[in-house]
Each structure stands twice: as structure tokens, then as C-alpha cells.
Write a protein that holds these residues in place. Structure first.
Motif, PDB file in Angstrom:
ATOM      1  N   ARG A 164      -5.824 -18.400  10.071  1.00  0.00           N
ATOM      2  CA  ARG A 164      -4.896 -17.788   8.828  1.00  0.00           C
ATOM      3  C   ARG A 164      -5.724 -18.402   7.580  1.00  0.00           C
ATOM      4  N   PHE A 165      -6.378 -17.405   6.841  1.00  0.00           N
ATOM      5  CA  PHE A 165      -7.200 -17.957   5.792  1.00  0.00           C
ATOM      6  C   PHE A 165      -7.577 -16.768   4.945  1.00  0.00           C
ATOM      7  N   HIS A 166      -7.797 -17.188   3.522  1.00  0.00           N
ATOM      8  CA  HIS A 166      -8.148 -16.412   2.500  1.00  0.00           C
ATOM      9  C   HIS A 166      -8.943 -16.941   1.569  1.00  0.00           C
ATOM     10  N   GLU A 167     -10.388 -16.639   1.619  1.00  0.00           N
ATOM     11  CA  GLU A 167     -11.104 -17.387   0.786  1.00  0.00           C
ATOM     12  C   GLU A 167     -10.870 -17.140  -0.644  1.00  0.00           C
ATOM     13  N   LEU A 168     -10.671 -16.011  -1.046  1.00  0.00           N
ATOM     14  CA  LEU A 168     -10.542 -15.713  -2.547  1.00  0.00           C
ATOM     15  C   LEU A 168      -9.466 -16.155  -3.337  1.00  0.00           C
ATOM     16  N   LEU A 169      -8.322 -16.572  -2.242  1.00  0.00           N
ATOM     17  CA  LEU A 169      -6.874 -16.992  -2.927  1.00  0.00           C
ATOM     18  C   LEU A 169      -6.899 -18.461  -3.016  1.00  0.00           C
ATOM     19  N   ILE A 170      -7.822 -19.388  -2.418  1.00  0.00           N
ATOM     20  CA  ILE A 170      -7.913 -20.642  -2.327  1.00  0.00           C
ATOM     21  C   ILE A 170      -7.800 -21.362  -3.776  1.00  0.00           C
ATOM     22  N   ASP A 171      -6.653 -22.416  -3.909  1.00  0.00           N
ATOM     23  CA  ASP A 171      -6.779 -22.764  -5.154  1.00  0.00           C
ATOM     24  C   ASP A 171      -7.856 -24.070  -5.398  1.00  0.00           C
ATOM     25  N   GLN A 172      -8.922 -23.693  -6.262  1.00  0.00           N
ATOM     26  CA  GLN A 172     -10.212 -24.407  -6.248  1.00  0.00           C
ATOM     27  C   GLN A 172      -9.955 -25.773  -6.863  1.00  0.00           C
ATOM     28  N   ARG A 173      -8.635 -26.194  -7.358  1.00  0.00           N
ATOM     29  CA  ARG A 173      -8.386 -27.508  -7.390  1.00  0.00           C
ATOM     30  C   ARG A 173      -8.265 -28.332  -6.520  1.00  0.00           C
ATOM     31  N   ILE A 201       0.698  -1.124  -0.195  1.00  0.00           N
ATOM     32  CA  ILE A 201      -0.262  -0.035   0.034  1.00  0.00           C
ATOM     33  C   ILE A 201       0.916   1.154  -0.014  1.00  0.00           C
ATOM     34  N   GLY A 202       2.107   1.221   0.614  1.00  0.00           N
ATOM     35  CA  GLY A 202       2.994   2.247   0.667  1.00  0.00           C
ATOM     36  C   GLY A 202       2.385   3.148   1.818  1.00  0.00           C
ATOM     37  N   SER A 203       1.786   2.698   2.804  1.00  0.00           N
ATOM     38  CA  SER A 203       1.556   3.827   4.077  1.00  0.00           C
ATOM     39  C   SER A 203       1.159   2.780   5.188  1.00  0.00           C
ATOM     40  N   ILE A 204       0.907   3.509   6.104  1.00  0.00           N
ATOM     41  CA  ILE A 204       0.029   2.703   7.449  1.00  0.00           C
ATOM     42  C   ILE A 204      -1.424   2.978   7.074  1.00  0.00           C
ATOM     43  N   CYS A 205      -1.992   3.810   6.799  1.00  0.00           N
ATOM     44  CA  CYS A 205      -3.325   4.122   6.508  1.00  0.00           C
ATOM     45  C   CYS A 205      -3.807   3.880   5.251  1.00  0.00           C
ATOM     46  N   HIS A 206      -4.731   2.789   5.078  1.00  0.00           N
ATOM     47  CA  HIS A 206      -5.277   2.478   3.726  1.00  0.00           C
ATOM     48  C   HIS A 206      -6.533   3.156   3.422  1.00  0.00           C
ATOM     49  N   ARG A 207      -6.498   4.043   2.435  1.00  0.00           N
ATOM     50  CA  ARG A 207      -7.892   4.667   2.212  1.00  0.00           C
ATOM     51  C   ARG A 207      -8.390   4.069   0.754  1.00  0.00           C
ATOM     52  N   TYR A 208      -9.610   3.604   0.583  1.00  0.00           N
ATOM     53  CA  TYR A 208      -9.979   3.082  -0.521  1.00  0.00           C
ATOM     54  C   TYR A 208     -11.366   3.164  -0.683  1.00  0.00           C
ATOM     55  N   ARG A 209     -11.923   2.970  -1.922  1.00  0.00           N
ATOM     56  CA  ARG A 209     -13.437   3.236  -2.365  1.00  0.00           C
ATOM     57  C   ARG A 209     -13.785   2.203  -3.210  1.00  0.00           C
ATOM     58  N   VAL A 210     -15.147   1.883  -3.239  1.00  0.00           N
ATOM     59  CA  VAL A 210     -15.681   0.883  -4.214  1.00  0.00           C
ATOM     60  C   VAL A 210     -15.499   1.567  -5.605  1.00  0.00           C
ATOM     61  N   LEU A 211     -15.088   0.953  -6.680  1.00  0.00           N
ATOM     62  CA  LEU A 211     -15.015   1.529  -7.905  1.00  0.00           C
ATOM     63  C   LEU A 211     -15.382   0.376  -9.038  1.00  0.00           C
ATOM     64  N   PRO A 212     -15.925   0.842 -10.155  1.00  0.00           N
ATOM     65  CA  PRO A 212     -16.538  -0.050 -11.171  1.00  0.00           C
ATOM     66  C   PRO A 212     -15.254  -0.632 -11.889  1.00  0.00           C
ATOM     67  N   GLY A 213     -15.151  -1.756 -11.932  1.00  0.00           N
ATOM     68  CA  GLY A 213     -14.075  -2.610 -12.937  1.00  0.00           C
ATOM     69  C   GLY A 213     -12.815  -2.710 -11.991  1.00  0.00           C
ATOM     70  N   SER A 214     -12.695  -2.469 -10.809  1.00  0.00           N
ATOM     71  CA  SER A 214     -11.349  -2.484  -9.890  1.00  0.00           C
ATOM     72  C   SER A 214     -11.131  -4.013  -9.883  1.00  0.00           C
ATOM     73  N   LYS A 215      -9.784  -4.381  -9.880  1.00  0.00           N
ATOM     74  CA  LYS A 215      -9.358  -5.569  -9.556  1.00  0.00           C
ATOM     75  C   LYS A 215      -8.853  -5.867  -8.203  1.00  0.00           C
ATOM     76  N   ASN A 216      -8.886  -4.735  -7.326  1.00  0.00           N
ATOM     77  CA  ASN A 216      -8.320  -4.843  -6.225  1.00  0.00           C
ATOM     78  C   ASN A 216      -9.421  -5.167  -5.247  1.00  0.00           C
ATOM     79  N   PHE A 217      -9.364  -6.447  -4.127  1.00  0.00           N
ATOM     80  CA  PHE A 217     -10.416  -6.944  -3.608  1.00  0.00           C
ATOM     81  C   PHE A 217     -11.171  -5.983  -2.778  1.00  0.00           C
ATOM     82  N   SER A 218     -10.564  -5.015  -2.167  1.00  0.00           N
ATOM     83  CA  SER A 218     -11.358  -3.985  -1.307  1.00  0.00           C
ATOM     84  C   SER A 218     -12.055  -2.919  -2.239  1.00  0.00           C
ATOM     85  N   GLU A 219     -11.837  -2.978  -3.505  1.00  0.00           N
ATOM     86  CA  GLU A 219     -12.502  -1.781  -4.064  1.00  0.00           C
ATOM     87  C   GLU A 219     -13.599  -2.523  -5.106  1.00  0.00           C
ATOM     88  N   GLN A 220     -13.826  -3.691  -5.024  1.00  0.00           N
ATOM     89  CA  GLN A 220     -14.918  -4.417  -5.899  1.00  0.00           C
ATOM     90  C   GLN A 220     -16.353  -4.322  -5.492  1.00  0.00           C
TER      91      GLN A 220
END
Length: 259
Positions: free
Chosen positions: A178-187, A69-88
Motif C-alpha cells: 500500500r504505497f504512493h510515492e507522489l503523495l508522501i508527506d515530505q515533512r 474516472i466515471g467508468s471502468i476503462c480509463h483511457r488517457y494520453r500524455v498531455l503538456p501541462g497536465s496535472k493528472n499523474f497518468s498524463e504528465q
């Protein structure tokens, strides 16, 4: 929702004993957070500089700096078409922040700068308590905490290869997620623990069963235990303000920290 029920209904907005109102500083109830996974502070305000300073004072400077992120505070908003998980717009996956770090930050503070245009129905935060999750899995399947600590889950990380990690881990002598549902290998969704079922889908169904919904309005703070809870964001919406270049959407600021 019952016909004629107000969007300000207290049950709908999830006001409960884990919330504080009108506080001009951030105060944590650690036993409460460890048990339920989160705490809410209402009507704190939207001053990001103050937000970071208050958390720095609270943690005695133990704020988590993200190189990505390049900082301590992460500021973000929902954006159409974003590939960032937090902005989708799509619903997020239940996860631990920085799960692949040897020592993930213990807490996440999320400040709502702008709620979803369709608040409180969209843009909710959802939290899964570790204790409730383990208890529900045991009741449903007989799978124990020790079983979950031994069962490896497989992750596929773009640009970083593959990685195996158990859902539950030990850190400092305590059990953590320790878990991240969107990074699980579905195979690799099968497990000897549930030979006739998709293990990942079973986990998700339990998360949905025990999770709590939290609706944040402007100036509200959600503090989540990153060790004793999983969290995600529900589906979000966008309001176009006359053109595709002018939008109103959910906007947040988040800071990870230790104590």
C-alpha cells in the motif's frame, strides 16, 4: 546502449519468459504474476471494447468501477501541462492503484494504444516485485518484513487531510503493498529503522534497484499485480505535428479487476 544497437534489440525491449505473443484472448499465469509482479501479452490489438469484454469474461464481471474516472476503462494520453499523474511528461512515482480503498483491486491491465514517440527509450512501465523488494531491503539494512508492516508512512492528500499507512499491509491473510510515492508527506521522511538516512529516499533507491522495465508497443498489454507489485511510468515525450494543437504522445487504456 552500445553503438549501432537496434531499437528492436530483444534485451532492450524486455522480451522474456513472462511474455506471450499473438494471443487473441487474455490468459493469466497467476503464480507467475504473484512471483514477478507482472505479465506481458504482445500483439493483442487496440480494440478497447473487446479489451473490456475479455477482462469481464476472465474476471466473471469483477471489474473495478472508478467514481473519480466515471467508468471502468480509463483511457488517457500524455498531455503538456497536465496535472493528472497518468498524463504528465514527468516520471511517475511507484504506487498502488487505489491504495486507500479497503480492498484495492488485485490486478491492473494496461493496453498500449499508442507508444511514446521516442519508444522504446521513453514511456516505459516499471514494476517492483514485492518479494524482490523485501529481500533486497533485508540484505541492505536488516529491516524485516515485520518492521515494514509496523512502520507508518505519512500522506498529505489535497482536500482530504493527512493519512498514515504502512508500506506493507495484510489483506485476506496475505501481505500486500500500500504505497504512493507522489503523495508522501515530505515533512516526515525519517524513521527509527534508518536513523541516519532519509527513509523515503532509501525506499526509492531499492525500488530502482529491483524494478524491471517493460516497453509496450501498440497493441501490447501489461498486467500488473496491484497487491504484489508497485508500478510507475517513466518519463515521456511529445511530438508536435506542425502546431501546438496537434501532438503525438503515449496513449493507454487501463482496467482494474479482481478474480
Amino acid at each position: 546502449m552500445a553503438k549501432g544497437k537496434s531499437c528492436n534489440d530483444r534485451k532492450l525491449l524486455n522480451f522474456n519468459s513472462r511474455e506471450a505473443f499473438g494471443h487473441n484472448q487474455i490468459s493469466l499465469d497467476i503464480p507467475l504474476i504473484n512471483e514477478h509482479g507482472y505479465q506481458v501479452i504482445r500483439r493483442y490489438g487496440t480494440d478497447i471494447v473487446r479489451f473490456e469484454q475479455d477482462l469481464s469474461d476472465l474476471s466473471k464481471g469483477k471489474l473495478f468501477y472508478s467514481e473519480r474516472i466515471g467508468s471502468i476503462c480509463h483511457r488517457y494520453r500524455v498531455l503538456p501541462g497536465s496535472k493528472n499523474f497518468s498524463e504528465q511528461l514527468n516520471c511517475g512515482g511507484y504506487h498502488t492503484d487505489f491504495m486507500f480503498q479497503p480492498n484495492p483491486p488485485a490486478f491492473i491491465a494496461m493496453l498500449c494504444l499508442e507508444p511514446d514517440p521516442k519508444y522504446p527509450f521513453y514511456g516505459r512501465n516499471q514494476v517492483v516485485s514485492l518479494g524482490k523488494f523485501i529481500e533486497k531491503v533485508q540484505d541492505l539494512s536488516g529491516i524485516s518484513e515485520e518492521d515494514l508492516r509496523k512502520q507508518k508512512l505519512h500522506y498529505s492528500l489535497p482536500g482530504h487531510g493527512e493519512y498514515s499507512q504502512s508500506l506493507l499491509d495484510s489483506l485476506g491473510g496475505k501481505i500486500i503493498f500500500r504505497f504512493h510515492e507522489l503523495l508522501i508527506d515530505q515533512r516526515f521522511c525519517e524513521s527509527e529503522l534508518l536513523p541516519k538516512e532519509n527513509f523515503i529516499k532509501f525506499l526509492h533507491s531499492v525500488f530502482m534497484d529491483v524494478s524491471e522495465d517493460i516497453c509496450l508497443d501498440r497493441g501490447d498489454i501489461l498486467i500488473v499485480s496491484n497487491h504484489h507489485a508497485l508500478h510507475r511510468r517513466s518519463e515521456c515525450s511529445i511530438s508536435y505535428m506542425g502546431s501546438t494543437s496537434q501532438i503525438k504522445s503515449r496513449e493507454m487504456a487501463s482496467i482494474r479487476f479482481n478474480l
